[in-house]
Scaffold this motif. Structure first.
Motif, PDB file in Angstrom:
ATOM      1  N   ALA A 148      -0.669  -8.093  -0.121  1.00  0.00           N
ATOM      2  CA  ALA A 148      -0.298  -6.759  -0.594  1.00  0.00           C
ATOM      3  C   ALA A 148      -1.435  -5.744  -0.505  1.00  0.00           C
ATOM      4  O   ALA A 148      -1.180  -4.562  -0.302  1.00  0.00           O
ATOM      5  CB  ALA A 148       0.202  -6.852  -2.035  1.00  0.00           C
ATOM      6  N   LEU A 149      -2.679  -6.179  -0.649  1.00  0.00           N
ATOM      7  CA  LEU A 149      -3.780  -5.222  -0.777  1.00  0.00           C
ATOM      8  C   LEU A 149      -4.436  -4.756   0.520  1.00  0.00           C
ATOM      9  O   LEU A 149      -4.853  -3.598   0.594  1.00  0.00           O
ATOM     10  CB  LEU A 149      -4.849  -5.791  -1.718  1.00  0.00           C
ATOM     11  N   PRO A 150      -4.569  -5.589   1.559  1.00  0.00           N
ATOM     12  CA  PRO A 150      -5.305  -5.134   2.747  1.00  0.00           C
ATOM     13  C   PRO A 150      -4.643  -3.954   3.459  1.00  0.00           C
ATOM     14  O   PRO A 150      -3.443  -3.755   3.367  1.00  0.00           O
ATOM     15  CB  PRO A 150      -5.317  -6.359   3.666  1.00  0.00           C
ATOM     16  N   ARG A 151      -5.462  -3.166   4.139  1.00  0.00           N
ATOM     17  CA  ARG A 151      -5.047  -2.043   4.994  1.00  0.00           C
ATOM     18  C   ARG A 151      -4.423  -0.887   4.240  1.00  0.00           C
ATOM     19  O   ARG A 151      -3.703  -0.069   4.813  1.00  0.00           O
ATOM     20  CB  ARG A 151      -4.101  -2.522   6.102  1.00  0.00           C
ATOM     21  N   ARG A 152      -4.678  -0.775   2.941  1.00  0.00           N
ATOM     22  CA  ARG A 152      -4.107   0.340   2.171  1.00  0.00           C
ATOM     23  C   ARG A 152      -4.595   1.679   2.717  1.00  0.00           C
ATOM     24  O   ARG A 152      -3.819   2.617   2.855  1.00  0.00           O
ATOM     25  CB  ARG A 152      -4.499   0.221   0.698  1.00  0.00           C
ATOM     26  N   LYS A 153      -5.883   1.762   3.016  1.00  0.00           N
ATOM     27  CA  LYS A 153      -6.439   3.025   3.520  1.00  0.00           C
ATOM     28  C   LYS A 153      -5.849   3.378   4.878  1.00  0.00           C
ATOM     29  O   LYS A 153      -5.581   4.546   5.154  1.00  0.00           O
ATOM     30  CB  LYS A 153      -7.961   2.937   3.612  1.00  0.00           C
TER      31      LYS A 153
END
Length: 194
Positions: A61-66
C-alpha cells in the motif's frame, strides 16, 4: 485508434485488479495451511503469518505514493477521440497476464504450510489487502480532484502492467461520470429504478 485517440485504462482498476485473487487465494491457502502441524506448530505459524500479513499490507500500500501523486497532479484532460477501456476488460487483462504468478504464489503458500502453518496464505492475502488500500487511496484522490485518473494502455506492459511504472509518463483525467467504474476502481453501482 481513430484520429490520434489512445486506449485508456483506469489507474485504480489496474491497481485493484489483483486484490481479489490475491486475497481469496491467500485465505484458501491459509485455511488449508492450518491443517498440518508444520515444523513450528500452528500457533507460531499463525502468529508469524499475522506479522507477515501486516508487512505485506504496508509493502504493497505505501510504495510509490509520491509518484502517483505527481502523475495525478500533472494529469492532462483526455481527448474526445480517446477510448476508455471497460473495467471488466482491464481486470481480465491483468488477471490473464498474471495467472501463472498467481498459481505459483498459491502453490508456494500451500507448500510453506509444512514449515509455518497458514503463514504463506496470510502473506498472500496481505498483498491483496494492500492493493485494496492503495486503490481506496486513489479513490480518495479522485474524489478530492473531482476527476478519474486514466493511463494509456500501451504504456502498461503486456501483462496488464504497473500504472505508475517507468514507461508511464503521465496520467489522463476525465469527469467522475466517465467509464463504468466508480472512484477507487470498484464496480459502479447503478441506482435501482423505482
Amino acid at each position: 485508434m481513430a484520429r490520434g485517440g489512445q486506449g485508456l485504462a483506469r489507474v485504480a482498476v489496474v491497481v485493484r485488479a489483483g486484490a481479489a485473487p490475491l486475497w481469496w487465494l491467500g485465505v484458501a491457502a491459509a485455511g488449508a495451511g492450518a491443517v498440518p502441524e508444520g515444523l513450528t506448530g500452528r500457533r507460531i505459524g499463525v502468529l508469524a503469518g499475522a506479522a507477515l500479513f501486516v508487512v505485506a499490507v504496508a509493502a504493497t500500500a505505501l510504495p510509490r505514493r509520491k509518484r502517483y501523486t505527481a502523475l495525478a497532479r500533472g494529469a492532462a484532460r483526455a481527448g474526445k477521440h480517446d477510448i476508455l477501456q471497460d473495467r471488466a476488460v482491464t481486470v481480465r487483462a491483468w488477471r490473464r497476464g498474471h495467472r501463472w504468478w498467481l498459481l505459483l504464489a498459491f502453490a508456494a503458500a500451500l507448500g510453506s504450510a509444512f514449515a509455518l502453518p497458514a503463514a504463506g496464505g496470510l502473506l498472500l492475502s496481505g498483498f491483496g489487502a494492500g492493493l485494496w488500500l492503495k486503490a481506496a487511496r486513489l479513490g480518495r484522490c479522485e474524489r478530492a480532484g473531482d476527476a478519474l485518473l486514466w493511463v494509456r494502455v500501451d504504456w502498461l506492459d503486456g501483462r496488464g502492467g504497473r500504472p505508475a511504472g517507468r514507461p508511464v509518463k503521465a496520467f489522463r483525467s476525465t469527469g467522475v461520470a466517465a467509464g463504468d467504474a466508480a472512484p477507487g476502481g470498484a464496480r459502479r453501482r447503478t441506482a435501482a429504478l423505482v
